[in-house]
Motif scaffolding. Sequence first.
Motif, PDB file in Angstrom:
ATOM      1  N   ILE A 174       0.652  -0.725   0.376  1.00 10.39           N
ATOM      2  CA  ILE A 174       0.151  -0.375   0.237  1.00 10.39           C
ATOM      3  C   ILE A 174       0.974   1.408  -0.053  1.00 10.39           C
ATOM      4  O   ILE A 174       2.002   1.760   1.004  1.00 10.39           O
ATOM      5  N   LEU A 175       0.727   1.809  -1.531  1.00  8.73           N
ATOM      6  CA  LEU A 175       1.790   3.363  -1.106  1.00  8.73           C
ATOM      7  C   LEU A 175       0.783   4.289  -0.312  1.00  8.73           C
ATOM      8  O   LEU A 175       0.105   4.924  -0.893  1.00  8.73           O
ATOM      9  N   PHE A 176       2.164   4.943   0.429  1.00  9.27           N
ATOM     10  CA  PHE A 176       1.080   6.348   0.293  1.00  9.27           C
ATOM     11  C   PHE A 176       2.292   7.731   0.805  1.00  9.27           C
ATOM     12  O   PHE A 176       3.814   7.517   0.662  1.00  9.27           O
ATOM     13  N   GLY A 177       2.185   8.247  -0.355  1.00 14.44           N
ATOM     14  CA  GLY A 177       3.817   9.485  -0.929  1.00 14.44           C
ATOM     15  C   GLY A 177       3.052  10.855  -0.903  1.00 14.44           C
ATOM     16  O   GLY A 177       1.840  11.384  -0.570  1.00 14.44           O
ATOM     17  N   HIS A 178       3.951  10.995  -0.211  1.00 14.39           N
ATOM     18  CA  HIS A 178       3.310  13.147  -0.103  1.00 14.39           C
ATOM     19  C   HIS A 178       4.489  13.688  -0.942  1.00 14.39           C
ATOM     20  O   HIS A 178       5.257  13.505  -1.609  1.00 14.39           O
ATOM     21  N   SER A 179       3.408  14.748  -1.835  1.00 12.87           N
ATOM     22  CA  SER A 179       4.233  14.868  -2.826  1.00 12.87           C
ATOM     23  C   SER A 179       5.058  14.721  -3.974  1.00 12.87           C
ATOM     24  O   SER A 179       4.425  13.575  -4.685  1.00 12.87           O
ATOM     25  N   ASP A 180       5.953  14.574  -4.287  1.00 10.42           N
ATOM     26  CA  ASP A 180       7.179  14.211  -5.132  1.00 10.42           C
ATOM     27  C   ASP A 180       6.203  12.496  -5.028  1.00 10.42           C
ATOM     28  O   ASP A 180       6.710  11.464  -5.658  1.00 10.42           O
ATOM     29  N   GLY A 181       6.310  12.240  -3.645  1.00 10.30           N
ATOM     30  CA  GLY A 181       6.544  10.917  -3.108  1.00 10.30           C
ATOM     31  C   GLY A 181       4.525  10.248  -3.514  1.00 10.30           C
ATOM     32  O   GLY A 181       4.906   9.337  -4.294  1.00 10.30           O
ATOM     33  N   GLY A 182       3.890  11.487  -3.953  1.00 11.62           N
ATOM     34  CA  GLY A 182       2.838  10.997  -4.390  1.00 11.62           C
ATOM     35  C   GLY A 182       2.300  10.843  -5.883  1.00 11.62           C
ATOM     36  O   GLY A 182       2.299   9.805  -5.944  1.00 11.62           O
ATOM     37  N   THR A 183       3.413  11.885  -6.149  1.00 12.14           N
ATOM     38  CA  THR A 183       3.769  10.738  -7.643  1.00 12.14           C
ATOM     39  C   THR A 183       4.209  10.015  -8.088  1.00 12.14           C
ATOM     40  O   THR A 183       3.649   9.001  -8.817  1.00 12.14           O
ATOM     41  N   ILE A 184       5.396   9.507  -7.714  1.00 11.79           N
ATOM     42  CA  ILE A 184       5.746   8.116  -7.573  1.00 11.79           C
ATOM     43  C   ILE A 184       4.804   6.919  -7.288  1.00 11.79           C
ATOM     44  O   ILE A 184       5.201   5.807  -7.663  1.00 11.79           O
ATOM     45  N   ALA A 185       4.441   7.565  -6.460  1.00 15.99           N
ATOM     46  CA  ALA A 185       2.836   6.798  -5.604  1.00 15.99           C
ATOM     47  C   ALA A 185       2.739   5.584  -7.153  1.00 15.99           C
ATOM     48  O   ALA A 185       1.863   4.780  -7.169  1.00 15.99           O
ATOM     49  N   LEU A 186       1.946   6.975  -7.370  1.00 10.42           N
ATOM     50  CA  LEU A 186       0.686   7.406  -8.875  1.00 10.42           C
ATOM     51  C   LEU A 186       1.776   6.193  -9.706  1.00 10.42           C
ATOM     52  O   LEU A 186       0.954   5.124 -10.787  1.00 10.42           O
TER      53      LEU A 186
END
Length: 256
Positions: free
Chosen positions: A99-111
């Motif tokens: 389950i990926l939980f990414g914030h900002s750049d991390g959110g984009t990488i999660a997508l």
Amino acid sequence: MEGRIIDVKGNKLYIEHHNPFEGRPTIVFLHDSLGSVQLWRDFPAKLSEVTGCNVLVYDRLGYGKSYPMFTHERPVNYMELEADLLNDLLIEMNIDNAILFGHSDGGTIALITAAKYSERVKAAICEAGHIFVEDVTLKGVYDAWDAYKTTNLPERLQKYHGDKVEMLFRAWTETWTRDDYRSWNIEHLLKHITCPLLFIQGEADEYGTLDQVEKTVSQVSGYAEKYIIPGIGHTPHKEVPELALKKAAEFIGKFF
């Protein structure tokens, strides 16, 4: 959680892995463009506790306790390359129920990772991610650059990143403000996201408008919901941690 350095295809990454729940998913936390494992503070541990899920938190190359970047110059598709490296990390850690939980750049990488590697990614939580470049995003980057030059921001970042600060800051600001990055867009990948998705965004996010949320949840192929928090900026998990924690736990509880 105890940390260690592992080698993932020549990239020496710092990870913390908490794996007490046999047979349960692993929540993988992906930090922002100036973030690190340490800057998540106790949020990962709390989400693990309330969901009964395992946790993997890691510093991307050049951040935190990971080894330095090879260069501050990034290609336009650098976040797709980070998604590929994340998939290699999941393989290395034998995680096939992430389950990926990414914030900002991390959110984009999660997508991106959810779109490209659905066999390993079972759900995604995107907090303040980006799928295209907006004027407000660039203003936020320029404002951060001004703060870097005129305040004690470099010293504060050194606490988490040591002598890697200048390189990672240049990598972020110079990439996003380059002319060839203005047309960066990952909307074409969204239709490949079939796992459940939660998009969390502060209504007053200084780095992106609600178009980022609406255009994401409307184009994925699986279940998607949005959680817009009034009066909150770019980091809901820090500004209103109780709300972000409750919503993330509720979302995970629907499926696992």
